[in-house]
Structure formats: C-alpha cells, structure tokens
Design an enzyme around this catalytic site. Structure first.
Site, short mmCIF file in Angstrom:
data_model
loop_
_atom_site.label_atom_id
_atom_site.label_comp_id
_atom_site.label_asym_id
_atom_site.label_seq_id
_atom_site.Cartn_x
_atom_site.Cartn_y
_atom_site.Cartn_z
N ASP A 7 0.82 -1.14 -0.03
CA ASP A 7 -0.10 0.01 -0.10
C ASP A 7 0.88 1.29 -0.08
O ASP A 7 1.61 1.46 1.02
CB ASP A 7 -0.95 0.02 1.13
CG ASP A 7 -1.52 1.25 1.32
OD1 ASP A 7 -1.78 2.06 0.51
OD2 ASP A 7 -2.38 1.34 2.66
N LYS A 68 2.94 11.60 -3.16
CA LYS A 68 2.08 10.87 -4.17
C LYS A 68 0.82 11.91 -4.95
O LYS A 68 0.35 11.54 -5.99
CB LYS A 68 1.31 9.89 -3.10
CG LYS A 68 0.59 9.24 -3.85
CD LYS A 68 -0.21 8.22 -2.83
CE LYS A 68 -1.26 7.33 -3.47
NZ LYS A 68 -1.81 6.24 -2.49
N GLU A 145 -7.49 0.95 -4.61
CA GLU A 145 -7.30 0.79 -2.95
C GLU A 145 -8.75 0.23 -2.53
O GLU A 145 -8.67 -0.67 -1.70
CB GLU A 145 -6.98 2.21 -2.56
CG GLU A 145 -5.58 2.30 -2.73
CD GLU A 145 -4.99 3.84 -2.55
OE1 GLU A 145 -5.95 4.67 -2.01
OE2 GLU A 145 -3.93 4.18 -2.83
N ASP A 168 -12.98 5.72 1.57
CA ASP A 168 -11.52 5.63 2.03
C ASP A 168 -10.75 7.29 1.99
O ASP A 168 -10.74 7.71 0.98
CB ASP A 168 -10.83 5.03 0.72
CG ASP A 168 -9.38 4.99 1.14
OD1 ASP A 168 -8.64 5.51 1.91
OD2 ASP A 168 -8.38 4.11 0.37
#
Ligand code: AMP
Length: 563
Positions: A7, A68, A145, A168
């Site tokens: 992850d 990211k 994800e 999420d």
C-alpha cells in the site's frame, strides 16, 4: 515465489504477504507496520520513512512529504541540492519496503501487487509501475485501493448478490467506490473521489482556528508556535474524547483553548460537504439508493474521526464497518490479491472486473454558422464503464477533399480537451473522395485490465484501418530511462538498515534541539555530542544503553511541547 502486497500511501506505506493462514503485515526495519512515505536527502545520504520524517523539523528543505499528490505531473522537488520527481521519490520508498520485506521473510522479493487510488488516471498508474520497476520490483498488478479493502474484508465470499460502499479517506486523498459481488464475481460499479482532500485538510481547519486564537493574544508571537503539530494532536484527541484542551504557558508563548467535537464539526462543514458530493455521485453512477447497500466499509486513518462516521450514518443510514484497522485494510487486501495472482489455493477463485476511472475520447471540431471551432471532447468510453470494453464512434473530416485527419486521444471529464489529459495522437490518411462528400471514419477504443488502450481508426469508404496502441503514456519510461533512474538513485548512499534506530534517535535529538528554547538547547547539543562519541566507539551494548537512557528524556520533552 512469494508475492507481496504494497500500500503506497500519501502519508504512510505498508507491506504485506499472503500466507496459508491469510494476509499478514510485515514489519519494517524499525519493527513497525507503517513506514512514513517521506524521503530526505542531505547532499550525502538518502533517508526514507521515519528517519526522514524526524529530520523534517530541523532540516525542512531537505525533506519531502506527500509527493504522491503530484504523481503524474511535471513537479519536482529540490532537496539537498538535487532534484527528484514523485516517481523517483516513490521508488526510494518502494526500494526500502522491498529491502524490509526481504529481511522479514528471509527471501528475495520481486513480484508485487501495489494499490493505487481508484481515481488515479492512466498516467498516474503508469508512474507507479515505473517507480516499482526502478526499485527493482515487478508490479504484476496495480489494484484499486477500495477493491483491495473489499478483499481484506472478505466481501468476495458473500453468497448472495450484494452491493457495498468503500469509503477511503487517507491523509491526502479521498476515494469512494461502489462494488458488487455476484456468484463469486466482484465488480467495481462506480468510483469517485477527490485527489486533493484528506485528513490533513481537517488538521488545517483546526490549525487555522488555533492560529486565530493565538493572534488575539498580544503576548505571543503566533508564528513561533508549532500550530500544525498541535492541531494534529487536537484532532486525534477529539477522536478519543468529546473535547480537547490545549494549554501552553511559557514566557512569551501562551495558548489556552478548549475545542469540542461539535465545534470541530462546525469548522469542518465545508470539508464534509466536499465529501458528500462524490458520495452522491458514486451512488448516482451505480444507479443505487443508500438502502441498496449491504455494507459500508471504512479505509484510511482519517475515517477514525467520529465526524466522518456520523456524517456517513446520517447520509447513508448505515453504521459503517471498521473492524479491520483502517490503516491496514488496503495493504492486507493487496496481499490477498497477490495470493490470487500467485494462484494460492487457500483462496476461492474470484473473477475481478474493473471500471475506467475517467472517460476516454477524442478531440472534435464543431461547425457553427459556417465557422469551425475545435478543441471539443467527444467521449467514446464513459467513466465507470466496466472493462474490458470496446466502443466505437463515427467522426468525419471537416471538408471535402481533405487528405488526412489527426485523431487526438484524451482522458478526462471536461467538455473542452485543453482541460483533459492528452494520451496520444494518430494521423490517418483519407482516401480520395469520389463523391465530393466529407470522408467519414470510425474510431474504435478497446480498453482492457492491463491498462492498454487500443485505438483503431477505419476509413469507411475503403475500410483501411490505422491503429495506435497507447501504452507510451507520459510518465511511462522506457527500459533505458528506468535503468538511468535506477543508477541515479543507487549512486545516492543510504545507510545500512541496522543503523536506522541510531539515525532516528540522532534525528529526534536534533528535532528537540530546534524545538527547544534557547536556554534548553545546550542540553540537547551536549546529548548530540555524547551520542556521536558513543557511536564512534562502536560498542553495541554501550550504544543500546545510551539509547535506552535518553529515550524517556526525549519522550517527555516531545510530550510537554505539544499539549
Ligand atoms: P493514511 O494516509 O490512511 O495513513 O491516513 C493518515 C491520516 O489519518 C492523517 O491525516 C491522520 O491525521 C489521520 N488519522 C490517523 N489517526 C487518526 C485518529 N486517531 N483520529 C483522527 N485522524 C487520524
């Protein structure tokens, strides 16, 4: 061969492995499951994870966090006199994770399943794959994800046909997906989200609130207070308790505040509204009502906040399920997928389908009152279409006698192409028209799970096809470029893994030094010198004793500084 799951988060990254007993997280070199996605470079050495994070306070211009967020963009960061882009920085994190996984397993690791936000476009996905290859890993699959989280919850094993929602909210990104399970097939029906919304924004609203209180106080220089750190602490306290107290009383620096959950909810009203919009959109796209959902699953550290859980309960009339640690679910699911890829027999076979996160289409021109206007986006494959998919549209030349057309391929949701992402372009020669009419051509898009987009343009009068395979997206590097980046990174010295605890401790002393008042600094400076002397002796037990002795002092100082 061992397949591992990774992850690669905005705030933290995790590694996991699939074993007979199920998925398991692997500890890093410091014995922890969470490795901060943070990279530092001081001109000599490269630092990754907690050590890099601990160096941030004392050396802010040598450390990068949250890179990211800029994956797939041109942005690069200058640290320690060198430039790094988000692919190189991610690659440094992945290389560290690979090393840690190999140490934990006692075996080499090559094949990995890496999770990416469902909202990432093809260019961003391609960047993640490149970062993995540069780190010496083989990304056998990138998994969304939310899909990974669903696998961690074992939702693929549900018997009856059921739909569920995965919410999420990480440090910097928000994804919401609706998935459906039917006879062992898991299908992502729709995804939505916001690439620039996360737990950090909730800390920011608290920081702004605290800063405004500080500014009212004439005695205190507001800029000297580590407001961001205090806000993060207040946010976490409000997860545990209905109210948080902040009390700092030092010469020239005083702050007293009382923040309740209700106040925090009021302060976050606009953020909660921004979360609700993609929630509504994803249900609309999946053609579902909240009552059609079997389950709501929570992923990402920021879903621990009660304001999020109550917003979801109110909006969806479902109490969300969070029985797996929201920080671990995606990594555990990536390991389940790795097990599936490795055809591990402990799992029943699941057919996975996926959807396109963004619309794919071409540029067109329109004729209004005899004038041509170009730059319009004609979607051929709509967002949230289940893949593999093949769709066709007919376009035509602008005027009779035209000898060629240029087909420009774009990805995005905006009606004008300049706001979307260009994926490629192909020039198609047109046959000489006998009738004097404008020449039509069909454009067929074929898109599959491997992320390759096939574009076939067929001129209708002579049935000649010109093809374009889009894999060379921006962000996708050739093997030669990957090798060059690998060389650049391998030239940068990293310290041996066993030195990590010492480097981390040194960084913490430095951090305390820079946070301390002038009159306290001498003590930390002295500690640094002592520690360097102990390290120079290279006596393991003496080093360990020193670490154990000074840890309580650092803990105490750090704790007193915050609240
Ligand atoms: P992730 O990217 O999933 O690791 O998410 C990290 C985010 O979760 C950060 O914004 C953290 O501040 C937030 N977070 C972690 N623990 C808590 C907590 N107990 N209460 C509120 N937010 C938290």
């Amino acid at each position: 061969m061992t397949h591992i799951g990774i992850d690669l988060g905005t705030t933290n990254s995790l590694i996991s492995v699939f074993e007979e007993a199920g998925p398991r997280l692997l500890p890093n070199r410091l014995g922890k499951f969470l490795t901060p996605s943070v990279v530092g470079y001081d001109g000599k050495q490269l630092y990754v994870g907690e050590t890099a994070l601990a160096r941030k306070v004392a050396n802010p211009d040598q450390v990068v966090t949250a890179f990211k967020r800029t994956m797939g963009t041109e942005k690069d960061y200058k640290i320690g006199g060198k430039r790094f882009d988000s692919v190189e920085l991610s690659s440094a994190v992945l290389a560290t994770l690979k090393e840690d996984a190999e140490t934990a397993l006692g075996a080499p690791v090559d094949d990995v399943v890496i999770s990416v936000p469902a909202y990432f476009n093809e260019m961003q996905r391609s960047c993640v794959a490149t970062a993995a290859r540069t780190a010496g890993l083989n990304p056998v699959r990138l998994i969304n994800e939310p899909t990974a989280a669903a696998l961690a919850y074992g939702l693929q094993d549900l018997d009856a046909e059921s739909c569920f929602l995965v919410f999420d909210l990480g440090g910097g990104t928000f994804d919401v997906s609706v998935l459906e399970v039917f006879e062992g097939v898991m299908e992502v029906k729709a995804t939505s989200g916001d690439a620039f919304l996360g737990g950090e924004d909730f800390s920011d609203v608290l920081a702004k609130h605290l800063f405004s209180l500080l500014q009212k106080d004439q005695q205190t220089d507001a800029n000297r207070v580590p407001v961001a750190k205090i806000a993060e602490e207040v946010k976490r306290t409000l997860t545990e308790r209905p109210a948080a107290e902040v009390k700092i009383d030092r010469p020239g620096l005083s702050l007293a505040a009382h923040v309740t959950r209700d106040e925090f909810e009021d302060l976050s009203a606009s953020l909660l509204k921004r979360l609700r919009r993609p929630l509504e959109r994803v249900l609309h796209d999946a053609r579902l009502a909240p009552s059609d959902l079997e389950k709501v699953v929570l992923v990402g550290g920021a879903t621990r906040m009660p304001v999020i859980r109550s917003m979801l309960a109110k909006t969806l009339r479902h109490f969300p399920d969070a029985h797996i640690d929201p920080d671990h679910a995606v990594a555990l699911g990536a390991a389940v997928q790795a097990g599936l890829v490795g055809k591990n027999e402990a799992l029943s076979d699941v057919v996975m389908t996926d959807v396109t996160a963004h619309s794919l289409g071409v540029e067109t021109a329109r004729q209004i009152g005899g004038r041509h206007f170009d730059g319009y986006f004609l979607p051929i494959i709509e967002r949230n279409t289940v893949i593999p998919v093949s769709r066709e549209e007919v376009i035509s030349a602008l005027h009779p006698g035209q000898t060629a057309i240029e087909v420009n391929v774009y990805q995005g949701e905006a009606p004008d192409v300049k706001s979307n992402v260009k994926l490629g372009s192909v020039t198609v020669n047109l046959p000489r028209s006998k009738s004097g009419e404008v020449e039509p051509a069909s454009v067929r898009f074929t898109y599959d799970v491997s992320g390759l987009l096939d574009v076939d343009v067929t001129t209708l009068s002579d049935e000649k096809t010109t093809s374009l395979l889009i894999k060379n997206l921006a962000g996708h590097m050739s093997d030669k470029d990957i090798e060059a980046t690998r060389k650049k990174l391998s030239k940068l010295k990293t310290h041996p893994a066993e030195e990590e605890v010492n480097i981390l401790l040194r960084a913490r002393i430095e951090q305390c030094f820079s946070m301390a008042r002038l009159d306290q600094r001498a003590e930390f400076s002295e500690l640094l010198t002592q520690f360097d002397a102990v390290l120079a002796n290279q006596d393991r037990s003496e080093i360990e004793r020193f670490r154990t002795d000074i840890a309580p002092l650092l803990d105490q100082f750090e704790a007193s500084y915050v609240l």
